[in-house]
Design an enzyme around this catalytic site. Sequence first.
Site, PDB file in Angstrom:
ATOM      1  N   GLU B 221       0.805  -1.224   0.000  1.00 24.33           N
ATOM      2  CA  GLU B 221       0.000   0.000   0.000  1.00 24.33           C
ATOM      3  C   GLU B 221       0.833   1.267   0.000  1.00 24.33           C
ATOM      4  O   GLU B 221       0.423   2.286  -0.557  1.00 24.33           O
ATOM      5  CB  GLU B 221      -1.030  -0.003   1.128  1.00 24.33           C
ATOM      6  CG  GLU B 221      -0.515  -0.051   2.532  1.00 24.33           C
ATOM      7  CD  GLU B 221      -1.676  -0.069   3.528  1.00 24.33           C
ATOM      8  OE1 GLU B 221      -2.259   0.997   3.754  1.00 24.33           O
ATOM      9  OE2 GLU B 221      -2.001  -1.141   4.070  1.00 24.33           O
ATOM     10  N   SER B 275      -8.373   5.638   8.076  1.00 22.49           N
ATOM     11  CA  SER B 275      -8.940   5.291   9.385  1.00 22.49           C
ATOM     12  C   SER B 275      -7.890   5.586  10.447  1.00 22.49           C
ATOM     13  O   SER B 275      -8.166   6.148  11.490  1.00 22.49           O
ATOM     14  CB  SER B 275      -9.294   3.811   9.440  1.00 22.49           C
ATOM     15  OG  SER B 275      -9.891   3.401   8.254  1.00 22.49           O
ATOM     16  N   SER B 278      -0.684   7.039   8.536  1.00 23.69           N
ATOM     17  CA  SER B 278       0.690   6.612   8.269  1.00 23.69           C
ATOM     18  C   SER B 278       1.497   7.826   7.847  1.00 23.69           C
ATOM     19  O   SER B 278       0.994   8.656   7.090  1.00 23.69           O
ATOM     20  CB  SER B 278       0.728   5.583   7.130  1.00 23.69           C
ATOM     21  OG  SER B 278       0.532   4.297   7.645  1.00 23.69           O
ATOM     22  N   ARG B 290       8.701   4.477   6.166  1.00 19.06           N
ATOM     23  CA  ARG B 290       7.569   4.789   7.019  1.00 19.06           C
ATOM     24  C   ARG B 290       8.140   5.287   8.335  1.00 19.06           C
ATOM     25  O   ARG B 290       8.896   4.574   8.998  1.00 19.06           O
ATOM     26  CB  ARG B 290       6.702   3.560   7.250  1.00 19.06           C
ATOM     27  CG  ARG B 290       5.462   3.856   8.061  1.00 19.06           C
ATOM     28  CD  ARG B 290       4.594   2.613   8.194  1.00 19.06           C
ATOM     29  NE  ARG B 290       3.320   2.930   8.823  1.00 19.06           N
ATOM     30  CZ  ARG B 290       3.123   2.971  10.133  1.00 19.06           C
ATOM     31  NH1 ARG B 290       4.125   2.724  10.947  1.00 19.06           N
ATOM     32  NH2 ARG B 290       1.932   3.262  10.623  1.00 19.06           N
TER      33      ARG B 290
END
Lengths: 773, 453
Positions: B221, B275, B278, B290
């Site tokens: 993703e 939701s 990140s 990340r």
Amino acid sequence: MAECGASGSGSSGDSLDKSITLPPDEIFRNLENAKRFAIDIGGSLTKLAYYSTVQHKVAKVRSFDHSGKDTEQDHEPPYEISVQEEVTARLHFVKFENTYIEACLDFIKDHLVNTETKVIQATGGGAYKFKDLIEEKLQLKVDKEDVMTCLIKGCNFVLKNIPHEAFVYQKDSDPEFRFQTNHPNIFPYLLVNIGSGVSIVKVETEDRFEWIGGSSIGGGTFWGLGALLTKTKKFDELLQLASRGQHTNVDMLVQDIYGGAHETLGLSGNLIASSFGKSATADQEFSKEDMAKSLLHMISNDIGQLACLYARLHCLDRVYFGGFFIRGHPVTMRTITYSINFFSKGEVQALFLRHEGYLGAIGAFLKGAEQDNPNQYSWGENYAGSSGLMSSSPELCPTQRARSGTFDLLEMDRLERPLVNLPLLLDPSSYVPDTVDLTDDALARKYWLTCFEEALDGVVKRAVASQPGSVDAAERAEKFRQKYWNKLQTLRHQPFAYGTLTVRSLLDTREHCLNEFNFPDPYSKVKQKDNGVALKCFQRVVSALDALDWEERQLALVKGLLAGNVFDWGAKAVSDVLESDPQFGFEEAKKKLQERPWLVDSYGKWLQRLKGPPHKCALIFADNSGVDVILGVFPFVRELLSRGTEVILACNSGPALNDVTYSESLIVAERIAAMDPVIHSALREERLLLVQTGSSSPCLDLSRLDKGLAVLVRERGADLVVIEGMGRAVHTNYHAALCCESLKLAVIKNSWLAERLGGQLFSVIFKYEVPAE
Amino acid sequence: MGAGWLAAPMERHGRAAATSASSAREPVPGGPDGRRREPLRRRANSASAPAVGASASASPSAEGVRRDRPGSYSGATSASRQRVESLKKKRPLFPWFGLDIGGTLVKLVYFEPKDITAEEEEEEVESLKSIRKYLTSNVAYGSTGIRDVHLELKDLTLCGRKGNLHFIRFPTHDMPAFIQMGRDKNFSSLHTVFCATGGGAYKFEQDFLTIGDLQLCKLDELDCLIKGILYIDSVGFNGRSQCYYFENPADCEKCQKLPFDLKNPYPLLLVNIGSGVSILAVYSKDNYKRVTGTSLGGGTFFGLCCLLTGCTTFEEALEMASRGDSTKVDKLVRDIYGGDYERFGLPGWAVASSFGNMMSKEKREAVSKEDLARATLITITNNIGSIARMCALNENINQVVFVGNFLRINTIAMRLLAYALDYWSKGQLKALFSEHEGYFGAVGALLELLKIP
């Protein structure tokens, strides 16, 4: 403890109940001498600080005036003892629920007789609200102090002055608290204060600190949002709800998004992907417990994450957490700890403080007392007067709930002299004085607690005997017994109450309790007698030593040190013998000693060293009065002096058991100097220096020593440290690493300990250590 | 579950369900044979390495996907010219979809070819045509599926084909209905590859296979997100700029949304607010990490709003928030200090404690649902801004792009982020936004299908 008629709650702080009765000598102790006040009024708790003086009886020793007398009589004691009143400074802190504030103010007003102060320093959110009430009741002007400044001042103060102030919280371990040794330099650190919001402050020096950030998601969010979601009004009840809830019913987890695949992906499926993510639906009811738990996780994680980000940005690894959100609540300490571990990947530790709740009051007090320079002194927690840390975990302390309605106390004694690290410690930041951590070692804890319980009768008896002229000695001794007995029982259930439990802390607590009931020096007469007897033998012992050849003499000197060490009223096995046979002699003691090789025996290495060049300067920590110091230590000192080594002889500042005090050592040295030219000239030429340790403990904490001693050690370039006695060389400092040569010697006078060390009663420890190059 | 996202297929639901037992195992007439399905499986497997938002490094899986590009496998059975054409140009077969299955929303991008020749149209299989017509002629699907018409990218050239890119979303809980539709529309007969990203690509993989007879190509993703952003920014927004920022965000009168030219995109802090949140630090097209994430995201806002106000849709929650006053709910610095807290340089208007006033019973009784919705929005948004700012500082990055569906129609949040970032960084950090805020993952998945680097 305090009987509080009101079962009031903190929810409406305005409804004051005057019907409570406060036992004055239990709660607001020593109020009649109070000099200065400070108050910290939080959302639900009030913390009152006052500075007061305590009158103590102290035993003073003084040489007889010998002018006009040619010779002294045989029966005459070597010096006189007089009991005098001494005034010492003490800081009192009392924490109680806001509900009682009016009643407490009334009580204070009634008992406030000697104060000259006109102002009271006030801090905390409630300072404003209660300003008028305080001014009206106490007739003192309220001087408002900045909350964060007070908090940080207080934090610096406890970190510097209270050993084992900081701890990490470990869930599911017994005990839950793991105390940290005080770092010699407390700066820089990060203080994360979680009140209604979160303040993150970087503290760089005593006076320099900076608000580097914060968050609005804090305790107020938990409380406010929690109240909306669960209709539960009280903070404590919300926490209780949370501790029973399942957040996974409300939160969207990684596994909810990924299905079962998280396992093959190597993901922790339990990670929360979206807090309250599952509650985004109209057709499901959620339990109060689950929502409270989810909220707690959300807030704790968020704070932990921000704290880690700030710690990283400012390169800090010491992060202390405080504020009402944390305050002794295992649930929040647990979630914050988890969050910090998660987000910092273990690089940052979440630290909590034993006296976190008092920081604001301490700081406010210090602000007001600046002209007294409280920061120039060292302070010590008085174990007799302080309540200690309570576990609020229901399994560990079922009575906690009931207790929250009562009063919590902290007392700090101002020490006569500032305390610092021994400059010779190899690594001050990792130095741990105590050999066995009784908080950890349950078996040892049981043994020692029982041992101290069993010894209590003897201590009480001795205390009474030490004051034959006093009418209330028996009564006070009984009170002492009760107090110390209660402390021991508390420690059985909550070994972490005063930081790491050790033999030293048990001994120190006993000394504090004895002092509390005006038994300043129960052994003063015994010491006087022992010193007198030993002085008479000095010349004979020295001549005998001088008659030996060099190598024999070295061993005899060491044996003398060890034999003297057998004379120790602190050790139960010995006090039994001494009690029954006061004539127990020096020679007999030597016979009791274990034959070489000793249990720990590096004598050969020591002897080899003595054949080399003399040491520049030896620092010797003496132990007992009488035979030990006079026939053991002084001949040893004399030999060192003859070799050309300077000697610093360090004795306790205040009395502890039959340990020789600094003032006694001065008299003893003077008497020996009169008999011995070596000692005489060494004293005159300042090659032999007598100093005080700054301590009144039978043990020795090398990180808290008199500043004068430290200065002298540095000036003279001490290159040998001699520590003798079980308390100083075995219970403490057995593993202490120094950056110079050291000699630790003791006779194990406790069969349990001897067995633990793999030896027998009267086994000898002779540990000569040379630091690695 | 809601009413399902496609009304028409839902009507046929019963019928389809009745035959599902057999169709799950037996090849649908005209469906793929074993030979062709085999490579598909292998490819899907190769993409199953860790590749999710919560994992720190997501690159290994991306490699896996790249090695086996979609379209490189297809051994055609029915020799249609379109296919041969496609294969020659290494182009996958139509339809071209990119799917991003998040925790709350499914984002679907669909490329509608507009350069279909008459010949092509003639040969186009019925199911393909029906999908195209259905998707492009409707703006809403069932009660929950929505096409964001305003986001449609027109006259786009993708893999040599010209067409329009459509942006469609529906709630993740309607995923089963979507899969059922795929089955009903006989998607599997199209031999198409479904490139999907997001956690749902894993969660629903089995359902796609057993119910829809569709093999998913699962994609990382974060890879998709970054790919999507860079691509969409490069093609612009129908002649306008894709990226924008706010000037004077705190001033209702003077606040202006202005285009931003992201000509120097690196380094870039990318904050994706779905939701959950990140946060990625992007140093180049293929170099990113990340940094962190937070569970306080769009799901938290909407979830808490549902609990506090009883609202049922995100739109409703935002609408309430727009009418509320959060200062009744939050405790501000001035509520505590009477004004600014000068000792620490804190302005009086700053929130000291989110929901802090709700500790008091009287104040709890005095707030409206709108106030609570507003406070929830402000709380979550400020917190994201704060974490993003700290990450930007730690990573030494000064442009922050906020994306994700939390920002959809959420000007309050965007302006607050813009203001907070500017204020607390003393003008050092710039908050940037992008028109297609929530669709980048899906676009990235489509790009993977088309092997567009």
